[in-house]
Design a protein around this motif. Structure first.
Motif, PDB file in Angstrom:
ATOM      1  N   GLY A  87       0.821  -1.240   0.220  1.00 56.64           N
ATOM      2  CA  GLY A  87      -0.257   0.097   0.098  1.00 56.64           C
ATOM      3  C   GLY A  87       1.011   1.246   0.122  1.00 56.64           C
ATOM      4  O   GLY A  87       0.325   2.348   0.442  1.00 56.64           O
ATOM      5  N   ILE A 103       1.011   3.046  -5.503  1.00 56.48           N
ATOM      6  CA  ILE A 103      -0.100   2.920  -6.305  1.00 56.48           C
ATOM      7  C   ILE A 103       0.337   2.396  -7.995  1.00 56.48           C
ATOM      8  O   ILE A 103       1.108   2.858  -8.392  1.00 56.48           O
ATOM      9  CB  ILE A 103      -1.060   4.323  -6.722  1.00 56.48           C
ATOM     10  CG1 ILE A 103      -1.163   4.530  -5.241  1.00 56.48           C
ATOM     11  CG2 ILE A 103      -1.913   3.706  -7.762  1.00 56.48           C
ATOM     12  CD1 ILE A 103      -1.943   6.094  -5.277  1.00 56.48           C
ATOM     13  N   GLU A 139      -5.860  -7.411  -4.221  1.00 54.32           N
ATOM     14  CA  GLU A 139      -6.398  -7.354  -2.994  1.00 54.32           C
ATOM     15  C   GLU A 139      -5.360  -7.867  -1.977  1.00 54.32           C
ATOM     16  O   GLU A 139      -4.987  -8.780  -2.268  1.00 54.32           O
ATOM     17  CB  GLU A 139      -7.591  -7.897  -2.908  1.00 54.32           C
ATOM     18  CG  GLU A 139      -8.821  -7.243  -3.342  1.00 54.32           C
ATOM     19  CD  GLU A 139     -10.218  -7.827  -2.997  1.00 54.32           C
ATOM     20  OE1 GLU A 139     -10.106  -8.935  -2.285  1.00 54.32           O
ATOM     21  OE2 GLU A 139     -11.356  -7.337  -3.335  1.00 54.32           O
ATOM     22  N   ASP A 178      -8.468  -3.371  -1.213  1.00 56.37           N
ATOM     23  CA  ASP A 178      -7.962  -3.059  -2.548  1.00 56.37           C
ATOM     24  C   ASP A 178      -6.798  -2.088  -2.513  1.00 56.37           C
ATOM     25  O   ASP A 178      -6.772  -1.300  -1.705  1.00 56.37           O
ATOM     26  CB  ASP A 178      -9.094  -2.184  -3.246  1.00 56.37           C
ATOM     27  CG  ASP A 178      -8.841  -2.097  -4.708  1.00 56.37           C
ATOM     28  OD1 ASP A 178      -9.427  -2.906  -5.257  1.00 56.37           O
ATOM     29  OD2 ASP A 178      -7.873  -1.057  -5.047  1.00 56.37           O
ATOM     30  N   PHE A 225      -5.550  -0.110  -4.664  1.00 55.51           N
ATOM     31  CA  PHE A 225      -6.063   1.255  -5.269  1.00 55.51           C
ATOM     32  C   PHE A 225      -6.767   1.947  -4.311  1.00 55.51           C
ATOM     33  O   PHE A 225      -6.431   3.583  -4.215  1.00 55.51           O
ATOM     34  CB  PHE A 225      -6.656   1.397  -6.395  1.00 55.51           C
ATOM     35  CG  PHE A 225      -5.895   0.858  -7.648  1.00 55.51           C
ATOM     36  CD1 PHE A 225      -5.127   1.670  -8.302  1.00 55.51           C
ATOM     37  CD2 PHE A 225      -6.102  -0.713  -8.098  1.00 55.51           C
ATOM     38  CE1 PHE A 225      -4.763   1.081  -9.415  1.00 55.51           C
ATOM     39  CE2 PHE A 225      -5.379  -1.191  -9.142  1.00 55.51           C
ATOM     40  CZ  PHE A 225      -4.676  -0.229  -9.960  1.00 55.51           C
ATOM     41  N   THR A 226      -7.668   1.768  -3.667  1.00 53.26           N
ATOM     42  CA  THR A 226      -8.435   2.538  -2.770  1.00 53.26           C
ATOM     43  C   THR A 226      -8.457   2.401  -1.186  1.00 53.26           C
ATOM     44  O   THR A 226      -9.023   3.208  -0.430  1.00 53.26           O
ATOM     45  CB  THR A 226     -10.223   2.139  -3.151  1.00 53.26           C
ATOM     46  OG1 THR A 226     -10.151   0.747  -2.993  1.00 53.26           O
ATOM     47  CG2 THR A 226     -10.552   2.512  -4.515  1.00 53.26           C
ATOM     48  N   GLN A 227      -7.896   1.190  -0.907  1.00 52.50           N
ATOM     49  CA  GLN A 227      -7.709   1.009   0.642  1.00 52.50           C
ATOM     50  C   GLN A 227      -6.328   0.670   1.294  1.00 52.50           C
ATOM     51  O   GLN A 227      -6.127   0.018   2.011  1.00 52.50           O
ATOM     52  CB  GLN A 227      -8.628   0.021   0.771  1.00 52.50           C
ATOM     53  CG  GLN A 227     -10.078  -0.040   0.592  1.00 52.50           C
ATOM     54  CD  GLN A 227     -10.810  -1.280   0.586  1.00 52.50           C
ATOM     55  OE1 GLN A 227     -10.980  -2.215   0.094  1.00 52.50           O
ATOM     56  NE2 GLN A 227     -11.966  -1.212   1.607  1.00 52.50           N
ATOM     57  N   GLU A 269      -4.650   2.433   3.090  1.00 50.06           N
ATOM     58  CA  GLU A 269      -4.457   2.653   4.596  1.00 50.06           C
ATOM     59  C   GLU A 269      -4.770   1.567   5.235  1.00 50.06           C
ATOM     60  O   GLU A 269      -4.328   1.373   6.331  1.00 50.06           O
ATOM     61  CB  GLU A 269      -5.147   3.967   4.920  1.00 50.06           C
ATOM     62  CG  GLU A 269      -4.609   5.402   4.466  1.00 50.06           C
ATOM     63  CD  GLU A 269      -3.052   5.445   4.869  1.00 50.06           C
ATOM     64  OE1 GLU A 269      -2.653   5.183   6.119  1.00 50.06           O
ATOM     65  OE2 GLU A 269      -2.179   5.493   3.971  1.00 50.06           O
ATOM     66  N   GLU A 270      -5.986   0.795   4.992  1.00 47.67           N
ATOM     67  CA  GLU A 270      -6.570  -0.383   5.624  1.00 47.67           C
ATOM     68  C   GLU A 270      -5.694  -1.436   5.368  1.00 47.67           C
ATOM     69  O   GLU A 270      -5.369  -2.106   6.619  1.00 47.67           O
ATOM     70  CB  GLU A 270      -7.905  -0.788   5.026  1.00 47.67           C
ATOM     71  CG  GLU A 270      -9.013   0.289   5.155  1.00 47.67           C
ATOM     72  CD  GLU A 270      -9.167   0.211   6.821  1.00 47.67           C
ATOM     73  OE1 GLU A 270      -9.112  -0.677   7.585  1.00 47.67           O
ATOM     74  OE2 GLU A 270      -9.178   1.596   7.316  1.00 47.67           O
TER      75      GLU A 270
END
Lengths: 271, 300
Positions: free
Chosen positions: A54, A57, A64, A69, A71-73, A75-76
């Motif tokens: 993460g 990008i 996943e 994801d 791209f979008t997550q 930080e998670e």
């Protein structure tokens, strides 16, 4: 028994300008698996790993990690994985205790939980005598074992290890691998890069990257059969000695060096 | 003798980096210093290349004393430190020219010595050294260390962090240099590279554990060694460690290297023990010890 996949990458690609560092890699890693991620210097391993943790990008494709994801997550993902590299793992100018407390805090553990974890970890690693010593004073092997445990403080689903054993003495190197086995046995996925080919044999499955692509992926046993090789070292030598010119390889390494710089600058979570 | 080291000790505050080290390297020999990080390898290199003065003991390189004749030594040795130490903001060619000039020579004069290595980076001769890949930096550093035709070459962990393919190529280069009459002292944490040296010294915590040819060193392993394999690696290691007669248990590639305390060890008994622990597909067979096995035994 079908186990859940904790990493799924599909055609994952990273380009720097007109240079493709990671070229449409597709693979899955299951829960509790020890996955060896091999390749020559400059093959694209570090770039691929950075996308998975993460901090970089992807240009295209999908992935996943721990069901989040890239791209979008991102930080998670950082909250749900552990990461340790040979180059940067702990703060040398903090003590053993301070490092544990610091990382526990970063990962949002309660004070009580940190204390509990710290006692457990210090006992398991036999660090009672040095708990108030600066990490810089510890032998490399101890540092690496501590760094590994610290990266597991928040009980992540998956831990990424980037050349964790480089330069470590042979006995400590094996103790380190026993910790890896134990971790995987407890259900945590271990994603590891190494230049020691005997360590590649310890993995459940191994992928070998050549010029940005995954050229081989299987159990060590099957890879040895496939390439008619005695050892993983021979498999590696057969595969990674690619006929391509030195130029793209060189470019790739420059880019990965730049990324390392970004990595060090980025938040402590992106260790 | 190309290098003589007698009773060298060096401490930094409380740390005993080198503890009464003695050995010799013959002319034209490829000698390996094998040991992990922190063993004292770099300290020894710095003493031999006159960058550090030992607390005790004496050493000579190419016939010169490391303290009294330090200037002569600097003219006759090449040194490639573990950390990349060339000028990052000079180009490949500028770096090489710089080192040649310092030593009062030219690239042309000794070109045949570096040709094999330098041709691989020549296409990038106008690139700044700081922008090179790891493998290319290594080749440039070696070229710079050779440009004044040294009698003795010191290489401190030239292959650390380098992938197996590049490592193999690097050792092939060393063998060719050795054939040109250069004495080479090389350090490495990779035990498999030890087998490529004429003689090796195993070093840990500032002490020499053993000095000999790689073939002789493995003969000194005191036990019969077995390869053990089963369906589950983690359980296998745990159970072997729990076996009351175990002497050593170390994972080794796809096997575990096992040795037993008893002289009359029967592999069949061990097999039954492992089967009782619900392991399957058990293989137990005698194997040859490696340098790594010997190192671990000596370091115990």
């Amino acid at each position: 028994m079908k186990k859940e996949n904790v990493i799924q990458a599909k055609n994952l690609t990273k380009k720097f300008g007109d240079f493709t560092a990671v070229d449409a890699i597709t693979f899955e890693v299951g829960q509790g698996e020890i996955f060896g991620f091999l390749g020559a210097n400059g093959a694209g391993k570090t770039t691929a790993m950075k996308m998975l943790i993460g901090i970089s990008i992807p240009t295209s494709g999908a992935a996943e990690v721990a069901n989040f994801d890239v791209f979008t997550q991102a930080e998670e993902i950082k909250k749900n994985i552990g990461y340790m590299s040979q180059k940067f793992a702990l703060y040398d100018d903090l003590t053993v205790k301070e490092n544990i407390t610091f990382y526990g805090g970063i990962y949002g553990l309660s004070r009580e939980r940190i204390k509990e974890k710290r006692c457990q970890l210090v006992e398991e690693l036999g660090l009672q005598e040095v708990v108030d010593e600066l990490v810089s004073s510890l032998p490399l092997g101890w540092k690496q074992k501590l760094a590994f445990s610290v990266a597991l403080l928040h009980e992540p689903k998956i831990i990424f290890l980037d050349e964790p054993t480089g330069g470590v003495d042979p006995i400590t190197r094996r103790q380190f691998w026993e910790m890896i086995y134990k971790t995987a046995n407890d259900g945590t996925t271990v994603f590891v890069t190494t230049h020691y080919m005997d360590e590649a044999e310890y993995c459940d499955r191994v992928s070998i990257m050549v010029n940005g692509k995954i050229e081989a992926l299987d159990t060590p046993k099957k890879l040895k059969e496939q390439f008619e090789a005695e050892t993983m070292n021979d498999v590696f030598l057969k595969l990674a000695r690619s006929p391509s010119p030195a130029l793209p390889k060189g470019k790739g390494e420059i880019n990965s060096n730049l990324n390392e710089y970004e990595l060090k600058k980025s938040s402590p979570l992106g260790r | 003798m190309s290098i003589t080291i007698s009773n060298i000790s060096k401490s930094y505050k409380e740390v005993n980096a080198l503890n009464n080290i003695s050995f010799e390297v013959k002319k034209g020999e490829l000698f390996g210093l094998i040991g992990p990080d922190g063993a004292g390898k770099t300290t020894l290199f710095r003493i031999l290349t006159t960058l550090l003065i030992a607390d005790e003991g004496e050493a000579t390189v190419a016939g010169f004393d490391v303290v009294n004749d330090y200037k002569s030594i600097r003219n006759h040795v090449g040194y490639m430190p573990g950390r990349f130490s060339l000028y990052q903001d000079l180009t490949v060619e500028e770096n090489l020219n710089f080192f040649a000039t310092i030593f009062g020579t030219t690239i042309e004069e000794n070109y045949d010595l570096i040709k094999d290595i330098y041709v691989q980076i020549e296409p990038f001769k106008n690139r700044r050294a700081g922008k090179l890949s790891g493998g290319m930096k290594q080749k440039l550093a070696l070229s710079c260390a050779l440009i004044h035709k040294p009698k003795v070459l010191f290489l401190d962990e030239p292959t650390t962090g380098v992938d197996p393919v590049s490592r193999k190529e690097f050792w092939e280069m060393l063998k060719r240099l050795q054939q040109k009459g250069i004495t080479i002292l090389v350090s490495t944490p990779y035990m498999d590279e030890a087998a490529l040296c004429d003689r090796i010294a195993l070093i840990q915590d500032g002490k020499i554990l053993e000095i000999d040819t790689p073939e002789e060193i493995v003969k000194h392993y005191p036990k019969t060694l077995y390869n053990v394999r089963a369906n589950k690696m983690y359980e296998l290691i745990e159970n072997l460690k729990g076996y009351e007669h175990q002497y050593s248990v170390y994972p080794f590639g796809e096997f575990v290297h096992y040795s037993d305390t008893r002289a009359d060890f029967d592999p069949e008994a061990l097999k039954q023990y492992l089967e009782a622990k619900k392991l399957t597909d058990i293989i137990i067979e005698i194997t040859e010890p490696t340098i790594e096995d010997t190192f671990m035994e000596l370091a115990k």
